[in-house]
Design an enzyme around this catalytic site. Structure first.
Site, PDB file in Angstrom:
ATOM      1  N   GLU A 109      47.699  36.883  37.919  1.00  0.00           N
ATOM      2  CA  GLU A 109      47.464  37.946  38.903  1.00  0.00           C
ATOM      3  C   GLU A 109      47.926  37.500  40.287  1.00  0.00           C
ATOM      4  O   GLU A 109      48.509  38.291  41.044  1.00  0.00           O
ATOM      5  CB  GLU A 109      45.976  38.324  38.925  1.00  0.00           C
ATOM      6  CG  GLU A 109      45.533  39.086  37.684  1.00  0.00           C
ATOM      7  CD  GLU A 109      44.082  39.510  37.751  1.00  0.00           C
ATOM      8  OE1 GLU A 109      43.813  40.714  37.841  1.00  0.00           O
ATOM      9  OE2 GLU A 109      43.208  38.614  37.725  1.00  0.00           O
ATOM     10  N   GLU A 129      41.873  38.000  29.903  1.00  0.00           N
ATOM     11  CA  GLU A 129      40.475  38.232  30.294  1.00  0.00           C
ATOM     12  C   GLU A 129      39.657  38.981  29.248  1.00  0.00           C
ATOM     13  O   GLU A 129      38.446  38.735  29.098  1.00  0.00           O
ATOM     14  CB  GLU A 129      40.434  39.000  31.627  1.00  0.00           C
ATOM     15  CG  GLU A 129      40.786  38.166  32.845  1.00  0.00           C
ATOM     16  CD  GLU A 129      42.276  38.142  33.152  1.00  0.00           C
ATOM     17  OE1 GLU A 129      42.647  37.723  34.250  1.00  0.00           O
ATOM     18  OE2 GLU A 129      43.085  38.556  32.278  1.00  0.00           O
TER      19      GLU A 129
END
Length: 687
Positions: A109, A129
């Site tokens: 990210e 995630e």
């Protein structure tokens, strides 16, 4: 000149380009200290007129392999990752992420928040995630679809897919794959971007047919078993094409914060740390494993063939040995068919298969064992057969070779005693299919040398396995646990439940399959032989259920005979069989048992208590190295739902007083021979 905003982040200048090093070993986890250091460094770049661009790069072997997961169970310290990424985007100077090793989760990210990404060969990127019960919470569900589209983003995020550098380049997730020095290439690229920003957030989400989005979502939900994080990830990714960026970003963060404190995310983090901790063995610190290059596998059956495939995939030279030519041919054909199928599916290149075949040799000549560094026996699960094999190995294997048995429950010391070098013998209990299943039990015999044990662990890791160190006890950790679980389920059937009811209740809890369906799949004769091997040591007063034995005596050995606890159609579909019900009713009547209706809640409770109680007994006997190894074994070898954490996680939720009472109750209803374990060791947290 170098500037150190924090101990974990340092800034140095390469002419007019700033190089920001992230140095938080071993994996450069994106901790609070790293985030603080990055924010300081970004501000330094923004305010230094001599700097025209910047590079983010990881020290050591990786970029940022993920966030510091230990922080997820508590309030997150400022600055949080979205704040750091917002500063990257707000800075008027371009940032290039120089990726190597792994850029996963928050690390990827962060890279997506940069203006460009360069990857070294072999780098892996991804957003895993969801496998921890959460969703990307720093823009991953918003920036990723702007690069790959909504359907591809759904597939990637919901599966936790990891892409290697070449695939990441093809998907436009990185701008360049550097074959030379990564730092130098990143500095050159950063300098070429001077004066212009390339924010991913400013890209439009590619237009996609609604049906393609719906199909991707349906596939992801099916594969992800409709778990909450999968559902939330799909909705957040869809929002990237429906809402303005900042609104969707805020919504993503709110969902992330909500999910990370959920029970499911807590359970998945427990399993994550349990798997990590299973590799910690202070008694082996500094012990060097023996050098390994050639592995000999004795036995060309399904298990032996799977071990060969795993060893070839790991880069070992392999000798497959048999004493029967037809069996050897069948094993060789099984291995060939496996690789041919991989090529047909586009999962392997023909030249990669050829490389493996060049490293494999088959033989009927036992003298060839002399060339092996490690010999793995994978023959019939019979103590006398295995002792005969090891006695023969002993006279042929070179001095210093490690000798391993693939036994799943037999006494390793009795096997090792057939040799003149029991100190070189270990157990390597692979789970079937051996080239697929991740779990492997590394069994230490009484005389096993430490460097032999270290070798077993090292080989297991190179095979890509998750090794559990166990003591030498009947069934070791996994099969000992599963035997207690299955036995309790048999008690439930004897008392009034039907096999299909037990299976359905435990599948609804989350097990991949119920215990009776598993028994049919693996073959009822396997557990039957195990029980027969225990006849001489079993307490004659202990409660014993004869139903499975009677099925075996009737020739109902499971799927392979078309009937076991269930009857199987020609297509392999299980059917409830009244013949089994009649057999069970007769077994109850023989013991004078009046059947009662048993609610599903009792089935699940007793099954879990049986596992937890057996785990307590294992720990008291020193068979398992860590309490949480129980959860690693159950999740990775026996279909226990990962999102439930494991039975140790479940037990710790109950607390010691309740668990102690539960164990006493279970022992009472389970009858003679049942023993209540002490939950103390089960509940103790690692220091």
């Amino acid at each position: 000149m170098a500037i150190n905003p924090t101990a974990q982040v340092r800034l140095e200048r390469d002419g007019d380009v700033a190089v920001i090093w992230i140095d938080n070993p071993p994996i450069n986890a994106g901790s609070a200290a790293v985030r603080t250091g990055l924010l300081h460094a970004i501000n330094e770049v923004a305010h230094d007129e001599r700097i025209v661009a910047a590079v983010l790069i990881g020290a050591g072997t990786t970029f940022i392999a993920g966030s510091d997961i230990r922080e997820f169970g508590q309030p997150l310290a400022e600055p949080q990752l979205p704040t750091v990424i917002a500063a990257l985007e707000a800075c008027p100077k371009p940032f290039v992420a120089a990726l190597h090793g792994a850029a996963l989760g928050g690390g990827f990210e962060l890279a997506l928040g940069c203006d460009a990404r360069i990857a070294a060969t072999g780098t892996v990127v991804g957003l895993p995630e969801v496998t921890l019960g959460i969703i990307p919470g720093a823009g991953g569900t918003q920036r990723l679809p702007r690069l790959v589209g909504v359907p591809r983003a759904i597939a990637m995020v919901c599966s936790g897919e990891r892409l290697k550098s070449a695939a990441a380049l093809a998907a436009s997730l990185v701008d360049l794959v550097a074959t030379g020095d990564l730092r130098s290439a990143a500095v050159v690229h950063a300098r070429s971007l001077a004066g212009r920003k390339q924010r991913v957030r400013e890209l439009s989400v590619p237009a996609t047919e609604p049906q393609a989005v719906a199909d991707a979502a349906t596939a992801a939900l099916k594969a992800g078993k409709n778990r909450p994080a999968v559902v939330a990830a799909i909705e957040s990714i869809k929002a990237s094409a429906l809402l303005d960026f900042d609104t969707a970003l805020a919504d993503e963060r709110a969902v992330f914060q909500q999910l990370r404190s959920s029970r499911e995310a807590t359970a998945l983090r427990h399993q994550f740390f349990a798997e990590r901790d299973s590799a910690k063995h202070p008694q082996l610190a500094g012990v060097a494993p023996r050098a390994m290059q050639t592995i000999a596998v004795i036995g060309a059956g399904t298990m032996g063939s799977g071990i060969v495939i795993a060893a070839l995939d790991a880069g070992y030279d392999v000798l497959l040995l048999e004493q029967d030519g037809e069996a050897l041919d069948r094993g060789g054909a099984r291995i060939h068919d496996h690789y041919a199928g991989r090529v047909r599916a586009g999962k392997m290149a023909p030249e990669a298969v050829q490389s493996r075949q060049d490293r494999m040799r088959t033989s009927l000549q036992w003298d060839d064992l002399a060339e092996a560094d490690l010999v793995i026996e994978a023959v019939f699960e019979d103590i006398e057969v295995k002792r005969q094999v090891f006695a023969r190995i002993d006279g042929l294997a070179r001095p210093g070779a490690v000798l391993a048995s693939n036994t799943s429950y037999l006494d390793l010391d009795a096997i090792a005693a057939a040799t003149s070098r029991p100190q070189d013998v270990i157990g390597l209990h692979f789970f079937s299919p051996a080239h697929v299943m991740r779990l492997i039990e590394v069994v230490r015999g009484q005389p096993t040398e430490s460097d032999v044990l270290a070798t077993g662990l090292a080989v297991a890791k190179k095979l890509g396995k998750l090794p559990l160190l166990t003591g030498n006890a009947f069934g070791f950790v996994g099969n000992r646990l599963y035997a207690a679980y299955r036995r309790q389920c048999e008690f439930l059937v004897e008392e009034g439940a039907w096999p299909e009811q037990v299976d359905a209740a435990l599948q609804r809890f989350g097990f991949a399959m119920g215990p009776f369906a598993v028994a049919d799949l693996s073959g009822l004769d396997i557990a039957w032989r195990m029980r027969q091997a225990q006849v001489g040591t079993r307490d004659p007063a202990a409660r014993y259920v004869h139903i499975a034995d009677r099925l075996c005596e009737a020739g109902r050995l499971g799927r392979k005979t078309g009937a076991g606890y269930y009857r199987y159609t020609e297509s392999g579909q299980p059917m409830v069989d009244e013949t089994v019900h009649v057999l069970i009713e007769r077994a109850r009547a023989d013991k004078g048992i009046a059947p009662r209706a048993i609610p599903d809640e009792e089935i699940v409770r007793r099954a879990l208590l049986a596992l937890a109680n057996e785990a307590a007994l294992l720990l008291a006997e020193g068979v398992a190295a860590h309490a949480t190894d129980v959860d690693v074994a159950l999740v990775n070898g026996y279909g226990f739902p990962r999102w439930e954490g494991g039975v140790v996680f479940w037990a710790r939720e109950r607390g010691e007083a309740a668990l102690r009472a539960d164990f006493a109750w279970l022992a009472e209803i389970s009858g003679p021979g049942s023993k209540a374990g002490d939950p103390g060791a089960l509940l103790a947290l690692p220091s």
